[in-house]
Write a protein that holds these residues in place. Structure first.
Motif, PDB file in Angstrom:
ATOM      1  N   HIS A  61       0.400  -0.936  -0.583  1.00 51.21           N
ATOM      2  CA  HIS A  61       0.447  -0.438  -0.063  1.00 51.21           C
ATOM      3  C   HIS A  61       0.732   1.347  -0.077  1.00 51.21           C
ATOM      4  CE1 HIS A  61      -3.663  -1.948   0.678  1.00 51.21           C
ATOM      5  NE2 HIS A  61      -3.148  -2.619   0.969  1.00 51.21           N
ATOM      6  N   GLY A 154      -6.820  -8.791  -1.624  1.00 56.24           N
ATOM      7  CA  GLY A 154      -6.842 -10.218  -1.548  1.00 56.24           C
ATOM      8  C   GLY A 154      -8.442 -10.652  -1.211  1.00 56.24           C
ATOM      9  N   THR A 211      -7.092  -0.268  -1.768  1.00 53.10           N
ATOM     10  CA  THR A 211      -8.051  -1.006  -1.796  1.00 53.10           C
ATOM     11  C   THR A 211      -9.109  -0.859  -0.922  1.00 53.10           C
ATOM     12  OG1 THR A 211      -6.941  -2.574  -0.847  1.00 53.10           O
ATOM     13  CG2 THR A 211      -6.056  -2.756  -2.986  1.00 53.10           C
TER      14      THR A 211
HETATM   15  O1  IP8 Z   1      -3.361  -5.709   0.885  1.00 53.79           O
HETATM   16  C1  IP8 Z   1      -3.120  -4.745  -1.993  1.00 53.79           C
HETATM   17  O2  IP8 Z   1      -3.992  -6.108  -1.093  1.00 53.79           O
HETATM   18  P1  IP8 Z   1      -4.729  -5.919  -0.269  1.00 53.79           P
HETATM   19  C2  IP8 Z   1      -2.061  -5.200  -3.591  1.00 53.79           C
HETATM   20  O3  IP8 Z   1      -5.503  -7.188  -0.005  1.00 53.79           O
HETATM   21  C3  IP8 Z   1      -1.261  -4.124  -3.660  1.00 53.79           C
HETATM   22  O4  IP8 Z   1      -5.708  -5.187  -0.307  1.00 53.79           O
HETATM   23  C4  IP8 Z   1      -0.228  -4.126  -4.088  1.00 53.79           C
HETATM   24  C5  IP8 Z   1      -1.819  -2.706  -2.981  1.00 53.79           C
END
Ligand code: IP8
Ligand code: ATP
Length: 257
Positions: A61, A154, A211
């Motif tokens: 992130h 995820g 996200t």
């Molecule tokens: O942590 C985000 O995935 P999350 C993936 O499952 C990136 O929301 C590359 C930030």
């Protein structure tokens, strides 16, 4: 013979280790080592068929936001930044898969940027690993398709896996006790919701990461309940609660049906 048939019929469980649990989301590439070890130990105590997913935490992130990769767009000109983030989340994934194996979980990584290569994800590698008795591990990543990049969380992968595998349960481990009526980190008086029907969840924007944080998760969970019998949000910082959940005991959590 009976055991073999039962194993084949046994439905899979999906567990997502939140990035806020396994990493310190405020510190670039910082793993919460002791907690990760404890969680892997608890996960190893559960012998059911499972697929694991983990968030990107501070391995994804921080740079994704700094580089502006949270908005999808053309790959051209962004290759170095995209590759940097993909490399970072892969580094986190190796640490997690390594720890799982150290505790006896036969975990094998399935990088999402490899299986999300067209309009629909190709989950054949996941299916094949499950059939062979392994535990596939997927994670929040950047996917590249049609000349464009896009971050996949995820949580979104959990929804796609649910559509495909119709899991018995999907468990989200995060850094709070479950779903509250308000963000518990910002409101001292926030109340934990022990159980809720998905249609009663109203998604309020809580955008604090690349996200969509809890709002993004809830949006996916609302859809997921159509495919999984049970969706649970548990505090991953208290691994004993996951242990109690595995043993069918009562524990603090939010159950969404
Ligand atoms: O942590 C985000 O995935 P999350 C993936 O499952 C990136 O929301 C590359 C930030
Ligand atoms: P990642 O997306 O990196 O995998 P994660 O799945 O662990 O992380 P986050 O997306 O960081 O989880 O979401 C968890 C955070 O959401 C909590 O730390 C909490 O402060 C925040 N939050 C906002 N609104 C709520 C709410 N209504 N109930 C519970 N948590 C909430």
């Amino acid at each position: 013979m009976i055991l073999i048939i039962w194993r084949k019929l046994q439905r899979v469980n999906v567990i997502k280790l939140g990035g806020s649990v396994i990493t310190d989301k405020a510190n670039y590439r910082k793993v919460n080592q002791a907690l990760l070890r404890n969680l892997c130990e608890v996960i190893s105590s559960n012998k059911e068929k499972k697929i694991l997913i983990h968030g990107a935490g501070s391995f994804g992130h921080i740079l994704a936001l700094k580089f502006g990769l949270d908005k999808p767009g053309p790959i051209k000109g962004r290759e170095a930044e995209i590759a940097r983030v993909i490399s970072d989340v892969l580094t986190l994934d190796s640490e997690i898969v390594d720890e799982l194996n150290a505790k006896g979980v036969k975990a094998i990584s399935v990088p999402p940027h490899v299986i999300y290569n067209s309009n629909k994800p190709d989950f054949k590698p996941v299916q094949s690993l499950l059939r062979k008795g392994f535990v596939p591990v997927l994670y929040g990543d950047i996917i590249l398709f049609n000349g464009k990049y896009r971050i996949i969380s995820g949580d979104e992968i959990a929804l796609d896996l649910s559509r495909k595998f119709r899991p018995e349960s999907v468990v989200f481990l995060t850094d709070v006790d479950g779903l509250y009526d308000r963000d518990p980190k910002k409101n001292k008086n926030a109340k934990l919701i022990p159980s809720i029907k998905s249609k009663m969840i109203s998604v309020v924007d809580t955008d604090t990461d690349a996200t969509g944080s809890m709002a993004g998760k809830m949006e996916r969970i609302k859809k997921m309940v159509a495919y999984s019998r049970r969706v649970v949000v548990l505090n991953g910082k208290k691994p004993e609660r996951l242990g109690r959940y595995f043993r069918g005991m009562e524990t603090i959590s939010t159950v969404i049906t």
